[in-house]
Scaffold this motif. Structure first.
Motif, PDB file in Angstrom:
ATOM      1  N   PHE A   1      23.319 -25.841 -19.335  1.00 51.25           N
ATOM      2  CA  PHE A   1      22.516 -24.848 -20.061  1.00 51.25           C
ATOM      3  C   PHE A   1      21.841 -25.524 -21.247  1.00 51.25           C
ATOM      4  N   GLY A   2      20.702 -24.982 -21.590  1.00 47.26           N
ATOM      5  CA  GLY A   2      19.908 -25.470 -22.707  1.00 47.26           C
ATOM      6  C   GLY A   2      18.443 -25.214 -22.409  1.00 47.26           C
ATOM      7  N   PRO A   3      17.549 -25.724 -23.242  1.00 49.55           N
ATOM      8  CA  PRO A   3      16.114 -25.445 -23.052  1.00 49.55           C
ATOM      9  C   PRO A   3      15.583 -25.858 -21.685  1.00 49.55           C
ATOM     10  N   ASP A   4      16.042 -27.002 -21.159  1.00 48.61           N
ATOM     11  CA  ASP A   4      15.539 -27.457 -19.863  1.00 48.61           C
ATOM     12  C   ASP A   4      16.050 -26.587 -18.720  1.00 48.61           C
ATOM     13  N   SER A   5      17.300 -26.186 -18.785  1.00 46.69           N
ATOM     14  CA  SER A   5      17.844 -25.300 -17.751  1.00 46.69           C
ATOM     15  C   SER A   5      17.130 -23.950 -17.757  1.00 46.69           C
ATOM     16  N   VAL A   6      16.827 -23.451 -18.933  1.00 45.88           N
ATOM     17  CA  VAL A   6      16.094 -22.186 -19.019  1.00 45.88           C
ATOM     18  C   VAL A   6      14.710 -22.337 -18.390  1.00 45.88           C
ATOM     19  N   ARG A   7      14.061 -23.472 -18.628  1.00 43.87           N
ATOM     20  CA  ARG A   7      12.745 -23.716 -18.043  1.00 43.87           C
ATOM     21  C   ARG A   7      12.829 -23.737 -16.509  1.00 43.87           C
ATOM     22  N   ILE A   8      13.853 -24.380 -15.975  1.00 48.73           N
ATOM     23  CA  ILE A   8      14.033 -24.406 -14.526  1.00 48.73           C
ATOM     24  C   ILE A   8      14.232 -22.997 -13.986  1.00 48.73           C
ATOM     25  N   HIS A   9      15.043 -22.211 -14.657  1.00 51.00           N
ATOM     26  CA  HIS A   9      15.291 -20.847 -14.188  1.00 51.00           C
ATOM     27  C   HIS A   9      14.057 -19.959 -14.363  1.00 51.00           C
ATOM     28  N   GLU A  10      13.160 -20.352 -15.245  1.00 45.44           N
ATOM     29  CA  GLU A  10      11.922 -19.594 -15.384  1.00 45.44           C
ATOM     30  C   GLU A  10      11.093 -19.680 -14.102  1.00 45.44           C
TER      31      GLU A  10
END
Length: 218
Positions: free
Chosen positions: A107-116
């Motif tokens: 989790f973190g900014p990159d994981s959020v971007r992927i889930h976007e």
């Protein structure tokens, strides 16, 4: 494995382990397409964690991962408002901590971007543009877990295919295979998308046919 995690969390009274178990258990709801039940389970764990508010990065990472997954399962179930609300909270929490693995979940900014990207594909229609723009301007950093990076390209391939970008879709599938071959080969969407590409390219390229052979589709 999931039952063991749940039993262990109950014995040690560890709400973060219980929440992490709920994250993993959501795969069952995805597989059975019982998205509303999955969302209820995740939101129950989110409420449990909020009742034990904690300022630690571990707490923030686990809570954020639950919101991140809740956004996708809500989108798969057609609950747009809930999906966007959970995504907004995941993005807020992702901005508070560095990218990392928290109780076994990245989790973190990159994981959020992927889930976007996953969220956009799940919502479809006018939301697809967001997935395409991310794919054009951003790539998961090499330090992220291979399966998550591969998943990004599998989701991106579907968005590109739906947008009529056949060659770009296949490029994304090849990237996914290069990053995590086994994960890519076993993914249901990869098989469906390659079958679609074969139908659309009636005289399929040698590389596309080779990819299909690798999937044991031909």
């Amino acid at each position: 494995m999931i039952d063991l995690m749940r039993q262990t969390s109950a014995r040690v009274d560890d709400p973060l382990l219980g929440a992490s178990t709920a994250y993993v258990r959501t795969e069952v709801f995805f597989a059975t397409r019982t998205h509303q039940a999955g969302l209820r389970a995740l939101e129950g764990e989110i409420d449990n964690l909020r009742a034990r508010s904690d300022a630690s990065s571990m707490y923030t990472g686990v809570l954020g991962s639950l919101h991140m997954r809740a956004a996708v399962v809500a989108a798969r179930g057609g609950q747009v408002a809930e999906a966007l609300s959970h995504h907004d909270e995941a993005r807020r929490l992702g901005g508070l901590i560095p990218e990392g693995v928290y109780y076994g979940t990245a989790f973190g900014p990159d994981s959020v971007r992927i889930h976007e990207v996953s969220l956009a594909v799940s919502l479809g229609d006018r939301h697809l543009r967001a997935a395409l723009e991310i794919g054009d301007t951003w790539a998961p950093p090499p330090g992220m877990p291979a399966e998550r990076r591969s998943g990004f390209y599998i989701e991106l391939a579907r968005a590109r295919l739906w947008a009529g970008m056949r060659d770009a879709a296949f490029d994304a599938l090849r990237t996914a295979r290069r990053i995590a071959p086994q994960h890519t080969r076993e993914h249901r969407w990869v098989r469906e998308d390659v079958e679609t590409l074969l139908r659309l390219h009636r005289a399929g390229s040698d590389e596309l046919c080779g990819f299909a052979d690798w999937l044991a589709l031909t």
